[in-house]
Design a protein around this motif. Structure first.
Motif, PDB file in Angstrom:
ATOM      1  N   PRO A   1       0.834  -1.209   0.000  1.00 40.69           N
ATOM      2  CA  PRO A   1       0.000   0.000   0.000  1.00 40.69           C
ATOM      3  C   PRO A   1       0.871   1.264   0.000  1.00 40.69           C
ATOM      4  N   GLY A   2       0.520   2.215  -0.856  1.00 46.79           N
ATOM      5  CA  GLY A   2       1.212   3.495  -0.891  1.00 46.79           C
ATOM      6  C   GLY A   2       2.542   3.491  -1.609  1.00 46.79           C
ATOM      7  N   ALA A   3       3.019   2.331  -2.054  1.00 44.22           N
ATOM      8  CA  ALA A   3       4.324   2.260  -2.715  1.00 44.22           C
ATOM      9  C   ALA A   3       4.212   2.625  -4.186  1.00 44.22           C
ATOM     10  N   THR A   4       5.107   3.477  -4.645  1.00 43.10           N
ATOM     11  CA  THR A   4       5.158   3.855  -6.053  1.00 43.10           C
ATOM     12  C   THR A   4       6.065   2.894  -6.815  1.00 43.10           C
ATOM     13  N   HIS A   5       6.132   3.099  -8.109  1.00 37.37           N
ATOM     14  CA  HIS A   5       7.131   2.418  -8.927  1.00 37.37           C
ATOM     15  C   HIS A   5       8.510   2.772  -8.370  1.00 37.37           C
ATOM     16  N   GLY A   6       9.398   1.794  -8.269  1.00 39.14           N
ATOM     17  CA  GLY A   6      10.763   2.070  -7.837  1.00 39.14           C
ATOM     18  C   GLY A   6      10.896   2.487  -6.387  1.00 39.14           C
ATOM     19  N   TRP A   7      10.106   1.904  -5.495  1.00 34.39           N
ATOM     20  CA  TRP A   7      10.156   2.303  -4.083  1.00 34.39           C
ATOM     21  C   TRP A   7      11.517   2.039  -3.449  1.00 34.39           C
ATOM     22  N   ASP A   8      12.305   1.105  -4.012  1.00 40.13           N
ATOM     23  CA  ASP A   8      13.610   0.781  -3.433  1.00 40.13           C
ATOM     24  C   ASP A   8      14.747   1.570  -4.075  1.00 40.13           C
ATOM     25  N   ARG A   9      14.408   2.534  -4.908  1.00 42.84           N
ATOM     26  CA  ARG A   9      15.395   3.513  -5.374  1.00 42.84           C
ATOM     27  C   ARG A   9      15.460   4.583  -4.290  1.00 42.84           C
ATOM     28  N   LEU A  10      16.502   4.547  -3.460  1.00 46.63           N
ATOM     29  CA  LEU A  10      16.516   5.327  -2.229  1.00 46.63           C
ATOM     30  C   LEU A  10      17.126   6.722  -2.387  1.00 46.63           C
ATOM     31  N   GLU A  11      17.375   7.124  -3.626  1.00 46.82           N
ATOM     32  CA  GLU A  11      17.758   8.509  -3.889  1.00 46.82           C
ATOM     33  C   GLU A  11      16.518   9.400  -3.811  1.00 46.82           C
ATOM     34  N   PRO A  12      16.694  10.734  -3.901  1.00 45.44           N
ATOM     35  CA  PRO A  12      15.527  11.626  -3.845  1.00 45.44           C
ATOM     36  C   PRO A  12      14.477  11.292  -4.915  1.00 45.44           C
ATOM     37  N   ALA A  13      13.219  11.609  -4.606  1.00 49.10           N
ATOM     38  CA  ALA A  13      12.114  11.324  -5.518  1.00 49.10           C
ATOM     39  C   ALA A  13      12.322  12.032  -6.855  1.00 49.10           C
ATOM     40  N   ILE A  14      11.861  11.387  -7.922  1.00 49.68           N
ATOM     41  CA  ILE A  14      11.926  11.968  -9.258  1.00 49.68           C
ATOM     42  C   ILE A  14      10.589  11.766  -9.959  1.00 49.68           C
ATOM     43  N   ARG A  15      10.403  12.479 -11.047  1.00 46.91           N
ATOM     44  CA  ARG A  15       9.229  12.303 -11.901  1.00 46.91           C
ATOM     45  C   ARG A  15       9.719  12.094 -13.319  1.00 46.91           C
ATOM     46  N   ILE A  16       9.246  11.035 -13.958  1.00 44.96           N
ATOM     47  CA  ILE A  16       9.657  10.716 -15.319  1.00 44.96           C
ATOM     48  C   ILE A  16       8.429  10.661 -16.220  1.00 44.96           C
ATOM     49  N   THR A  17       8.658  10.548 -17.508  1.00 40.35           N
ATOM     50  CA  THR A  17       7.592  10.383 -18.490  1.00 40.35           C
ATOM     51  C   THR A  17       7.856   9.121 -19.288  1.00 40.35           C
ATOM     52  N   ASP A  18       6.829   8.290 -19.446  1.00 44.90           N
ATOM     53  CA  ASP A  18       7.006   7.029 -20.155  1.00 44.90           C
ATOM     54  C   ASP A  18       5.723   6.695 -20.908  1.00 44.90           C
ATOM     55  N   PRO A  19       5.821   6.347 -22.194  1.00 48.16           N
ATOM     56  CA  PRO A  19       4.614   6.010 -22.960  1.00 48.16           C
ATOM     57  C   PRO A  19       3.926   4.738 -22.499  1.00 48.16           C
ATOM     58  N   TYR A  20       4.608   3.911 -21.690  1.00 50.15           N
ATOM     59  CA  TYR A  20       3.986   2.689 -21.188  1.00 50.15           C
ATOM     60  C   TYR A  20       3.288   2.898 -19.846  1.00 50.15           C
ATOM     61  N   SER A  21       3.362   4.092 -19.281  1.00 44.79           N
ATOM     62  CA  SER A  21       2.740   4.332 -17.979  1.00 44.79           C
ATOM     63  C   SER A  21       1.232   4.469 -18.109  1.00 44.79           C
ATOM     64  N   HIS A  22       0.555   4.484 -16.973  1.00 39.08           N
ATOM     65  CA  HIS A  22      -0.902   4.673 -16.931  1.00 39.08           C
ATOM     66  C   HIS A  22      -1.603   3.687 -17.870  1.00 39.08           C
ATOM     67  N   THR A  23      -1.230   2.419 -17.701  1.00 40.56           N
ATOM     68  CA  THR A  23      -1.779   1.291 -18.489  1.00 40.56           C
ATOM     69  C   THR A  23      -1.736   1.554 -19.990  1.00 40.56           C
ATOM     70  N   GLY A  24      -0.633   2.147 -20.437  1.00 42.70           N
ATOM     71  CA  GLY A  24      -0.412   2.345 -21.864  1.00 42.70           C
ATOM     72  C   GLY A  24      -0.863   3.673 -22.421  1.00 42.70           C
ATOM     73  N   ARG A  25      -1.494   4.498 -21.591  1.00 43.50           N
ATOM     74  CA  ARG A  25      -1.901   5.820 -22.076  1.00 43.50           C
ATOM     75  C   ARG A  25      -0.730   6.791 -22.083  1.00 43.50           C
ATOM     76  N   GLY A  26       0.305   6.481 -21.302  1.00 39.74           N
ATOM     77  CA  GLY A  26       1.475   7.336 -21.221  1.00 39.74           C
ATOM     78  C   GLY A  26       1.275   8.490 -20.269  1.00 39.74           C
ATOM     79  N   GLY A  27       2.382   9.118 -19.874  1.00 41.76           N
ATOM     80  CA  GLY A  27       2.318  10.269 -18.997  1.00 41.76           C
ATOM     81  C   GLY A  27       3.394  10.248 -17.935  1.00 41.76           C
ATOM     82  N   GLU A  28       3.225  11.081 -16.936  1.00 42.38           N
ATOM     83  CA  GLU A  28       4.231  11.237 -15.894  1.00 42.38           C
ATOM     84  C   GLU A  28       4.084  10.165 -14.810  1.00 42.38           C
TER      85      GLU A  28
END
Length: 299
Positions: free
Chosen positions: A243-270
């Motif tokens: 619960p509450g875990a994002t993609h890459g929860w074990d990447r322990l560097e500061p939070a980031i925001r990326i864009t990927d066309p495969y995100s949001h079940t294929g709709r793409g976005g941040e």
């Protein structure tokens, strides 16, 4: 499927392997940095089944003080390339008496990583997994009957696909991974996107760990995938959702925001990638327990 920084030591080795054009690696060069529980070597090996010869580099870590041959886990990175997640999980596996091989798939291909700097499909990198499996199976310190695979996002997808009979046919005859541990492996894509067929499994156990706040998927994408499998295939798969875990929860560097066309079940976005030390530690313990049980090691 995330952006991160390729670790320079492994990228340089991979580039050197490509430029050399050698089909076999030189004797491993010992890493001057030693840990109390492992000895490290830089290695390279040939990918199996690529259109042109390809040498893949990695860091092989063997637990010190082990008696006889030890089990091993191949660690496959995400879209951004090798980062701290590999070593974070490797440390715990090594402490449990399990060897690790962290590989760099991007440097050998001259790729920069991220959504714009990765291969078109995960299946293109499965030859790296089969080459690593062949390399580990022949290593004098590794038990060829106890080799598993784990990975993050892109590497998680590799961990999933390598558990299917279709893709496992790419390995050397008689060789296969005996355990698969994908982290946040973009569950919505299977059996919907071409070359992401998931079914008719080898029977080796698969342990999926994913986050309910992962913006690649819906909160129930992974459960729906498991439910869609045949009864025989479902027997091989276990799933833990955080619960509450994002993609890459074990990447322990500061939070980031990326864009990927495969995100949001294929709709793409941040996509938000936020560290969760608590979930990271829980998932690390869980994956070590999974491999330890599969390999027949004492707690």
């Amino acid at each position: 499927m995330k952006t991160s920084v390729v670790r320079p030591w492994i990228a340089s080795l991979a580039l050197a392997a490509v430029l050399s054009g050698c089909p076999q690696q030189e004797p491993p060069k010992e890493d001057p940095v030693q840990t109390p529980v492992a000895r490290h070597s830089y290695v390279s090996f040939a990918a199996l089944g690529t259109p042109t010869p390809l040498q893949v580099a990695g860091r092989l870590s063997i637990p010190t003080g082990a008696q006889g041959k030890v089990p091993a886990v191949l660690i496959a990175h995400g879209s951004g390339g090798v980062d701290t997640r590999g070593s974070y999980h490797a440390q715990a596996l090594l402490a449990a008496g399990i060897a690790t091989l962290e590989i760099d798939m991007w440097a050998a291909r001259g790729l920069s990583g991220g959504a714009e700097g990765r291969p078109r499909a995960v299946a293109e990198t499965l030859p790296d997994a089969w080459g690593a499996l062949k390399y580990l199976s022949a290593h004098p310190s590794i038990d060829a009957s106890r080799i598993g695979i784990m990975g993050f996002s892109w590497g998680g997808l590799m961990s999933m696909l390598s558990a299917t009979r279709k893709y496992a046919a790419g390995a050397e005859p008689g060789q296969r991974f005996v355990a698969h541990a994908p982290f946040y492996p973009v569950c919505w894509a299977y059996n919907r996107v071409p070359s992401y067929e998931f079914g008719e499994l080898t029977g080796s156990p698969i342990f999926i760990q994913a986050g309910e706040a992962d913006q690649y998927d819906d909160p129930d994408s992974c459960q729906r995938l498991v439910d869609s499998l045949s009864p025989a295939d479902r027997e091989s798969v276990s799933l833990t959702m955080y619960p509450g875990a994002t993609h890459g929860w074990d990447r322990l560097e500061p939070a980031i925001r990326i864009t990927d066309p495969y995100s949001h079940t294929g709709r793409g976005g941040e996509v938000d990638i936020a560290p969760s030390p608590e979930t990271a530690e829980t998932s690390r313990r869980a994956v070590v327990d999974f491999f330890r049980k599969r390999f027949g090691l004492s707690p």
